[in-house]
Design an enzyme around this catalytic site. Structure first.
Site, PDB file in Angstrom:
ATOM      1  N   GLU A 276       0.830  -1.209   0.000  1.00 41.56           N
ATOM      2  CA  GLU A 276       0.000   0.000   0.000  1.00 41.56           C
ATOM      3  C   GLU A 276       0.867   1.263   0.000  1.00 41.56           C
ATOM      4  OE1 GLU A 276      -3.155  -0.051  -0.499  1.00 41.56           O
ATOM      5  OE2 GLU A 276      -3.249  -2.237  -0.418  1.00 41.56           O
ATOM      6  N   HIS A 279       2.090   2.053  -3.434  1.00 41.14           N
ATOM      7  CA  HIS A 279       1.157   2.813  -4.264  1.00 41.14           C
ATOM      8  C   HIS A 279       1.351   4.309  -4.054  1.00 41.14           C
ATOM      9  CE1 HIS A 279      -1.201  -0.230  -6.203  1.00 41.14           C
ATOM     10  NE2 HIS A 279      -1.567  -0.804  -5.078  1.00 41.14           N
ATOM     11  N   ASP A 357       3.820  -4.170  -5.852  1.00 37.95           N
ATOM     12  CA  ASP A 357       4.394  -5.455  -5.425  1.00 37.95           C
ATOM     13  C   ASP A 357       5.921  -5.396  -5.469  1.00 37.95           C
ATOM     14  OD1 ASP A 357       1.973  -6.627  -4.939  1.00 37.95           O
ATOM     15  OD2 ASP A 357       1.917  -7.820  -6.774  1.00 37.95           O
TER      16      ASP A 357
END
Length: 412
Positions: A276, A279, A357
């Protein structure tokens, strides 16, 4: 011309429905009673049979609900149902803003009411059967009421403001409306978790301990300022787990479902948080927001050119053009454009997921992220072998097997 537009809208609705059913059919070709080699080690045989049963039941239910929905929509166009509701709205008021609010209020409320039996069956029959549902009838009803109130206040308020702008600005409507919608979108991106989420869920700061220390240590390592980590009580509705990043600038926060904390160990949770944070580091949140704002501007510009076209309203059986009827007709005609834009956004989203990822794998532990993804997929009975064509059109994330293969290259 209005007859041609009418049949174009009908054609779009039918073709969209048939194409979606074809994609659903492609997924059924991947069903199997024998566990495929590629998911061995992720699903055991008993859990895989349960996943396949869950998939099949959702597929059958999806055919029923989507067929019902498209039939109701086609009936509204073919039998001039929108013209009927438009007449009701104008019978109450001569004010265009109030008429639009009444028009959409009737449509949305009626749609919600006739779809509630399907939602009840899905929640209390299917989700209950497979061990996911934790929603009580009381909570279900309260969620409905709160949803109506929030939709009326926010959606109704924004619609009223946009129509007011249209009345005052004429040809420049699209630009001023775009500014307002953009400001609202940025505001909601920043404060949604503070203002809307608490109406439905309780959010509490993550308590001090091993997990918070591990998350804080990782955040400092990658130079990510994180003052607020919240836990949301998702378990009061479902056993399914999730985590998400929300907010912009000083208002950014990471939210963990309590079910996620129960399902994963500390290293797996930090790996999910690393994804997260990835991102945010890669500016994906800002990127998606900006793309959305550009798309909104284009839609409003095109709508501004067509809103007064009498053929749009006549296609729905209304002689005099008005904002809300024009919006419904335009929505039907614009859906093919939206279809292709969704494909583009899904491609971009899958690319962003790989980048997040990669960030987690390079800065933390790829094995921990892989383990977390496996657990979440199994616990949620996710389909690990969807048809590639279905994935291309509908998946915002790569499949689990694709992500595991990608993470493999970072393992030491």
């Amino acid at each position: 011309m209005h007859e041609i537009l009418f049949w174009i809208i009908i054609g779009i609705l039918v073709l969209d429905f048939l194409f979606e059913k074809y994609l659903d059919y492609l997924n059924t070709t991947r069903w199997s009673t024998v566990i495929p080699d590629e998911v061995k080690g992720i699903y055991d045989e008993e859990k895989y049979k349960k996943q396949q049963a869950y998939q099949k039941e959702n597929h059958r239910f999806g055919i029923l609900t989507s067929s019902f929905s498209v039939l109701v929509t086609l009936a509204m166009f073919a039998l001039y149902g929108f013209a009927l509701v438009d007449g009701w709205a104008w019978s109450f008021t001569g004010n265009a803003i109030l008429a639009a609010l009444i028009f959409f209020g009737i449509l949305l409320f009626a749609s919600d009411v006739i779809n509630t039996p399907f939602a009840v069956y899905d929640t209390f029959k299917i989700e209950e059967k497979y061990g996911f549902n934790k929603t009580t009838p009381k909570l279900f009803i309260l969620d409905k009421i709160k949803g109506w109130l929030v939709g009326a206040l926010i959606g109704g308020g924004l619609l009223a403001l946009i129509i007011f702008i249209y009345q005052k600005t004429g040809n420049m409507f699209w630009l001023y409306a775009w500014i307002v919608v953009s400001a609202f979108s940025v505001f909601m991106a920043m404060f949604y978790s503070n203002l809307i989420v608490p109406l439905f869920n309780k959010q509490t700061p993550l308590e001090e301990g091993e997990l918070r220390d591990a998350i804080s240590a990782f955040s400092k390592k990658v130079g990510f300022k994180l003052d607020t980590i919240f836990v949301i009580d998702g378990s009061k509705r479902s056993t399914k787990a999730n985590a998400y990043f929300t907010g912009l600038g000083a208002k950014k926060r990471i939210v963990l479902y309590d079910t996620l904390i129960n399902d994963l160990n500390t290293s797996e949770l930090v790996a999910v948080l690393a994804h997260e944070i990835g991102h945010n580091k890669k500016k994906h949140v800002v990127q998606s927001l900006l793309i959305g704002l550009v798309q909104t501007g284009v839609v409003l510009f095109i709508f501004g050119l067509l809103i007064n076209n009498p053929d749009l309203s006549k296609a729905l059986g209304v002689d005099s053009p008005n904002f809300h009827i024009g919006l419904v007709a335009f929505g039907g005609l614009y859906s093919p454009v939206s279809f292709f834009l969704d494909i583009f956004m899904n491609i971009l989203s899958r690319k962003n997921e790989y980048q997040a990822d990669r960030f987690a794998a390079e800065n933390y532990q790829p094995e921990a992220l892989a383990s977390a993804l496996k657990k979440l997929s199994v616990n949620n009975l996710s389909n690990l072998t969807p048809h590639p064509t279905y994935v291309f059109f509908h998946y915002s994330h790569p499949t689990l097997l694709q992500r595991l293969a990608y993470l493999k290259q970072f393992e030491k």
